[in-house]
Design an enzyme around this catalytic site. Sequence first.
Site, short mmCIF file in Angstrom:
data_model
loop_
_atom_site.label_atom_id
_atom_site.label_comp_id
_atom_site.label_asym_id
_atom_site.label_seq_id
_atom_site.Cartn_x
_atom_site.Cartn_y
_atom_site.Cartn_z
N HIS A 125 0.77 -1.18 0.05
CA HIS A 125 0.09 -0.08 -0.02
C HIS A 125 0.75 1.19 0.02
O HIS A 125 0.32 2.19 -0.30
CB HIS A 125 -0.96 0.01 1.24
CG HIS A 125 -1.87 -1.12 1.07
ND1 HIS A 125 -2.70 -1.22 0.27
CD2 HIS A 125 -2.38 -2.02 1.97
CE1 HIS A 125 -3.64 -2.18 0.40
NE2 HIS A 125 -3.37 -2.59 1.83
N HIS A 164 -6.10 -7.54 -0.59
CA HIS A 164 -6.30 -5.98 -0.98
C HIS A 164 -5.48 -5.58 -2.36
O HIS A 164 -4.33 -5.97 -2.35
CB HIS A 164 -5.81 -5.12 0.38
CG HIS A 164 -6.55 -5.62 1.79
ND1 HIS A 164 -5.97 -6.33 2.54
CD2 HIS A 164 -7.70 -5.04 2.15
CE1 HIS A 164 -6.73 -6.66 3.52
NE2 HIS A 164 -7.92 -5.79 3.40
N ASP A 245 -4.39 -12.98 3.19
CA ASP A 245 -5.67 -12.50 3.63
C ASP A 245 -6.97 -12.59 2.91
O ASP A 245 -8.10 -12.45 3.24
CB ASP A 245 -5.75 -10.82 4.45
CG ASP A 245 -4.98 -10.19 3.18
OD1 ASP A 245 -4.42 -10.46 2.06
OD2 ASP A 245 -5.01 -8.84 3.54
ZN LIG Z 1 -3.96 -7.28 2.75
#
Ligand SMILES: [Zn+2]
Length: 308
Positions: A125, A164, A245
């Site tokens: 990120h 993500h 995840d």
């Molecule tokens: Zn993640």
Amino acid sequence: MPTLLLHHPKFLEHETPHGHPERPDRLRAIDRILEHERFQSLERDLATSANDEQIARVHPTSYIQHIRASAPEDGLARIDADTAMSPGTLDAALLGAGAACTAVDEVMTGKVSNAFCAIRPPGHHAEKSTAMGFCFFNNAGIAARQAQAAHGAERVAIVDFDVHHGNGTQDIFWDDPSVFYGSTHQMPLYPGTGALTETGAGNIYNAPLSAGADGEVFKEAARTRILQPLKDFRPDLVIISAGFDAHVRDPLAELRLTEADFSWITYHLMEIADQCCHGRVVSVLEGGYDLEGLARSAAAHVMALMDA
Ligand SMILES: [Zn+2]
């Protein structure tokens, strides 16, 4: 040749606020499962810190200075709503980026067949100039530049199966056709990027998945949207942003992958690396927040790497 495992006790000294999912126990769980005798043949090495020159290939010097200046002497310094620095964070972040670079050095020079970096904080990120989503330095991005700058790699691929979207990695390589970025991720979900229409310079391949998607849906998306274009790209190195995840047990998302799916994608990436670049694969840990799901998935991933 062995698979390299890079680790360091200082990764446990990056502390996060009480109740935060990105916690030291994540790495303790991975360390514990990798102690099993079936991982005996791993070549284990301590990470060393990245230097500013390596990090500055991805992040502006002013940003590196900002992160250094934000490091607290005690307590926690908030960087954004869910990203904080403790006194041990800076060292851990430098070691994480350094591990990724060392893994690239060892794999590109043929000393090991592939490598897994058991590191935290995660990286995908972190944008060029923004720390966010538990991330400070973009480890996978720094690794890609290390391969190009230090080893003459022309085309480097980063494949990201964290649940993500790796907005940071996409941001860094948005207009750079020498780096392929392919991501499977749940959408909508944090950070909100990763639509099919986000294609950069034709080098960005996003495969968003709906909440509830299982391994079969994941495999179909990975096959058509990531693996086929990856083969056509003919990478000189495959870097994996290995987040776990998307596991069915994970508390932060709603995909339904199991250890077998992480094993599947790992084998397929290794197969393409075999065809294109002598099997060169460097994997860096990203997310994964259910300790059991994380440990079992990381173990399946490393077992596959060891099968090179
Ligand atoms: Zn993640």
